[in-house]
Design an enzyme around this catalytic site. Structure first.
Site, PDB file in Angstrom:
ATOM      1  N   GLU A   1       0.836  -1.206   0.000  1.00 33.39           N
ATOM      2  CA  GLU A   1       0.000   0.000   0.000  1.00 33.39           C
ATOM      3  C   GLU A   1       0.872   1.257   0.000  1.00 33.39           C
ATOM      4  O   GLU A   1       0.557   2.244  -0.670  1.00 33.39           O
ATOM      5  CB  GLU A   1      -0.933  -0.007   1.211  1.00 33.39           C
ATOM      6  CG  GLU A   1      -1.928  -1.159   1.238  1.00 33.39           C
ATOM      7  CD  GLU A   1      -2.825  -1.190   0.012  1.00 33.39           C
ATOM      8  OE1 GLU A   1      -3.165  -0.097  -0.504  1.00 33.39           O
ATOM      9  OE2 GLU A   1      -3.185  -2.285  -0.441  1.00 33.39           O
TER      10      GLU A   1
ATOM     11  N   ASP B   1       3.931  -3.781  -5.792  1.00 32.65           N
ATOM     12  CA  ASP B   1       4.513  -5.056  -5.350  1.00 32.65           C
ATOM     13  C   ASP B   1       6.036  -4.994  -5.378  1.00 32.65           C
ATOM     14  O   ASP B   1       6.712  -5.470  -4.455  1.00 32.65           O
ATOM     15  CB  ASP B   1       4.033  -6.198  -6.251  1.00 32.65           C
ATOM     16  CG  ASP B   1       2.631  -6.677  -5.901  1.00 32.65           C
ATOM     17  OD1 ASP B   1       2.109  -6.284  -4.836  1.00 32.65           O
ATOM     18  OD2 ASP B   1       2.064  -7.451  -6.701  1.00 32.65           O
TER      19      ASP B   1
END
Length: 414
Positions: free
Chosen positions: A280, A361
């Protein structure tokens, strides 16, 4: 363009858009069920066959419901346009409130209320039948009703002044009204982002500071490493409505806060929670939120400029079944018809979103643990009954995140 020509174009796009959606859903259904019998090799050691089959059945049930919703929404749209429904509502609004702003507010409010009522059976079925059937629903009828009441009140308190301002600008601000309306929308959106975490979200959920000292220390260290300042780390009672798990950060400027669903805290290990949070934070560090806002507000400006042109085009109203043009009718007709023309190009937005997920990611792997992120994602896929075998074309149009297999493979490759 004549009204007849525009009617033909609109109907052609409606058939194209509806047909495309139904075709994609059918492809997705067939693809998921065709791969139901075996867990993909990359996940075979972590996800049991029963969980994989539950995800397939859950996905199939949602797709079957979605196909009904797609057909129903097309019928409702035809009723409001070619069926004369919007013109009928507009006439009632003008008979009750004259020709001023209040007539426009009555039209938009009436359209919203009718649309909500017509979609309610699907919402009820999704919550109390489909989600219940697969063990995810925790929402009680009381909570559902309270959420509806709160959402309605918020819509009136926050939405009504904005709608009134836009209608007023459309009437008095001349040919550049759309630019002033866009500026008002941007200001409203940024203000809403700032107040949402502390004033709006708590109306629906309870947020408590993270109490696990060791986990909080781990998270504080990650935030310091990433240079992210927040207004706190909170746990939300997501289990009040669903057993699905998630995490996000919200707010704007000094109001930014990190939120974990209590269901996620219960299921993931501390190192997995850290990795999920790092993902996030990757969106923040890669400036995805700012970029998305720039794109959103840029497209909003172009959209309102187009409405500024169509507002004075008689064929626009007549072509969509409204005999008497009005400011509010232009606004409502435009946003009713817009999705029909934009859905075939929706894959462009999804493609950009998936690219940002890969980048987040990658960032998470650089500041945390790729293996922990993979194991955390696998648990979320399993516990949320997310299919591991989506149809690639359906995923291209609908999924903001990459398919599980591609996402995990990218993380493993580093």
């Amino acid at each position: 363009m004549s009204a007849h020509d525009f009617s033909f174009v609109f109907l052609a796009f409606l058939i194209l858009s509806t047909g495309l959606q139904l075709w994609l859903k059918t492809r997705h259904l067939r693809h998921v069920l065709a791969h139901r019998a075996a867990v993909p090799a990359d996940f075979a050691s972590d996800i049991e066959l029963a969980a994989h089959q539950k995800a397939a059945d859950y996905t199939a049930a949602k797709v079957q419901l979605a196909r009904w919703v797609i057909c129903w929404e097309a019928i409702v749209l035809l009723a409001f346009t070619f069926g004369g429904g919007l013109g009928w509502l507009d006439a009632i609004a003008h008979s009750l409130a004259g020709s001023g702003i209040w007539a426009g507010i009555l039209l938009i409010g009436g359209l919203t209320a009718i649309s909500t009522f017509l979609s309610m059976p699907f919402s009820l079925y999704s919550t109390f039948v489909l989600e219940e059937q697969f063990g995810f629903n925790k929402t009680t009828p009381k909570t559902f009703l309270l959420d509806l009441i709160k959402s309605t009140v918020l819509g009136i308190v926050l939405g009504l002044p904005l709608v009134a301002l836009v209608l007023w600008l459309m009437n008095v601000a001349g040919s550049l009204w759309w630019f002033y309306a866009w500026a008002a929308w941007v200001a409203f959106g940024l203000s809403l982002m700032a107040v949402y975490p502390t004033f709006i979200a708590p109306l629906f959920n309870k947020f408590t500071p993270l109490s696990d000292a060791s986990l909080k220390e781990r998270i504080d260290n990650l935030l310091a490493k990433c240079g992210f300042e927040s207004n706190g780390v909170f746990v939300m009672d997501g289990s009040k409505r669903s057993s699905h798990g998630n995490a996000y950060f919200t707010g704007f400027g000094k109001t930014k806060r990190i939120v974990f669903f209590d269901t996620l805290i219960e299921r993931l290990t501390p190192v997995e929670i850290e990795a999920v949070l790092a993902h996030e934070l990757g969106h923040y560090k890669r400036r995805h939120i700012v970029k998305r806002m720039v794109v959103m507000y840029g497209l909003g400006l172009l959209t309102l400029a187009l409405l500024g042109y169509l507002k004075n085009a008689s064929w626009f109203y007549a072509g969509l079944g409204v005999a008497v043009p009005s400011t509010a009718a232009a606004l409502t007709l435009f946003f009713l018809a817009l999705p029909v023309f934009t859905f075939p190009f929706g894959w462009l937005s999804s493609r950009g979103s998936r690219k940002r997920e890969y980048e987040a990611d990658e960032y998470a792997a650089s500041v945390s643990s790729a293996d922990a992120l993979i194991s955390g994602l696998v648990k979320l896929y399993r516990d949320n009954a997310s299919t591991l075998t989506p149809d690639p074309l359906h995923s291209l149009f609908y999924d903001s995140h990459p398919p599980a297999a591609l996402r995990v493979a990218a993380l493993r490759q580093g």
